[in-house]
Structure formats: C-alpha cells, structure tokens
Design a protein around this motif. Structure first.
Motif, short mmCIF file in Angstrom:
data_model
loop_
_atom_site.label_atom_id
_atom_site.label_comp_id
_atom_site.label_asym_id
_atom_site.label_seq_id
_atom_site.Cartn_x
_atom_site.Cartn_y
_atom_site.Cartn_z
N ARG A 96 0.49 -0.77 -0.18
CA ARG A 96 -0.45 -0.15 -0.11
C ARG A 96 0.89 1.36 0.23
NH1 ARG A 96 -2.67 0.21 5.77
NH2 ARG A 96 -1.36 0.95 7.24
N SER A 97 0.56 2.23 -0.35
CA SER A 97 1.12 3.37 -0.47
C SER A 97 1.31 3.87 0.81
CB SER A 97 -0.12 4.84 -1.46
OG SER A 97 -0.58 5.21 -0.24
N TRP A 124 0.81 -5.46 9.44
CA TRP A 124 1.15 -4.44 8.35
C TRP A 124 2.70 -3.99 9.03
CZ3 TRP A 124 -0.77 -3.02 3.32
CH2 TRP A 124 -2.29 -3.30 3.52
#
Length: 147
Positions: A96-97, A124
C-alpha cells in the motif's frame, strides 16, 4: 527473538495494531529433509495455532518469498502469495502507498479434511527495514541458526 524459555521463535507484530501478531515457534527436525514448527495467530477475539507445519528442503521456501517481498520495497501491483506444500500455512502480500506491506497469514490444520477450519490475521510492516529483518528472522528460525 527468543521465547521466555530461550527456545527460538519469531514474532511478527502488526505496526498498526500491536495486538495482532503471528508467532513461529516449537521448531524441531527429524531429519535433514524437513523442519517442523508451530504457527500461532493472535488478534482481538482470535487465538489459533497449527502444530507441525512442515518446511521441506525441496519445497518452495517461505524465506525466499519474504526475501523477495523485502527486495521489492518500492512496491508492486496486486497480490503475491505463497503456501507450503501441505497447504496448512499460506501467506498473501499486498503493498500500500506509504511503503507498507500487508501480510495475511492463514493457517489450516488438516487442509484436506472435509470439515476443517482456517484462521487468518493480517500484519502490516514497513516495506524496507522491517521486511528485511523479518526475512532474516525467518531464515534463522527455519535453519536453526541462533542469532
């Protein structure tokens, strides 16, 4: 990282929510062809464990998969996935960005049974340093090297 009783383990904690995590532990080996270990998932309301996940020396390697993700710290499109030969451990990864990798860890004891269960947790991590450290930690754990 070692466990309180000094047995090697690897714990991956989600940087977005520290109560979500995955632990590789209880490593043992019968022969030079395989390594057996347990995988535990934790998240609010979830605790799941699969004993005797097997890593075969000829199998596609979790260490290589995580290493490739770490090497691609600039990102990729879509989802990448890996599973062990017995299909009781699977990992999918998305980027993800902001430079973060989402690893969804899925455990499935008895994956070929008609009525089984599976559980998943997503951690994450930062794409660069945290993923590189994870790749090294998993390599050390599976090889039996002490850090």
């Amino acid at each position: 990282m070692t466990s309180p009783d000094d047995r090697p383990c690897v714990t991956i904690r989600c940087q977005d929510n520290a109560s979500v995590g995955v632990t590789f532990c209880d490593r043992f080996s019968f022969d030079a062809d395989s390594v057996h270990y347990a995988v535990e998932l934790r998240a609010p309301g979830l605790t799941a464990r699969v004993d005797e996940v097997v890593a075969w020396i000829w199998d596609s390697d979790l260490t290589a998969f995580v290493g490739e993700l770490a090497a691609d710290y600039r990102g990729w499109d879509g989802e990448r996935s890996w599973q062990n030969n017995d299909r009781d451990l699977a990992v999918s990864a998305v980027f993800r960005s902001g430079g973060h990798v989402g690893l969804t860890w899925t455990v499935r004891p008895w994956p070929r049974a008609a009525a089984g269960w599976s559980a998943s947790a997503t951690t994450w991590l930062e794409a660069g340093e945290q993923m590189t450290a994870l790749a090294a930690d998993i390599r050390h754990f599976l090889s039996g090297e002490h850090q």
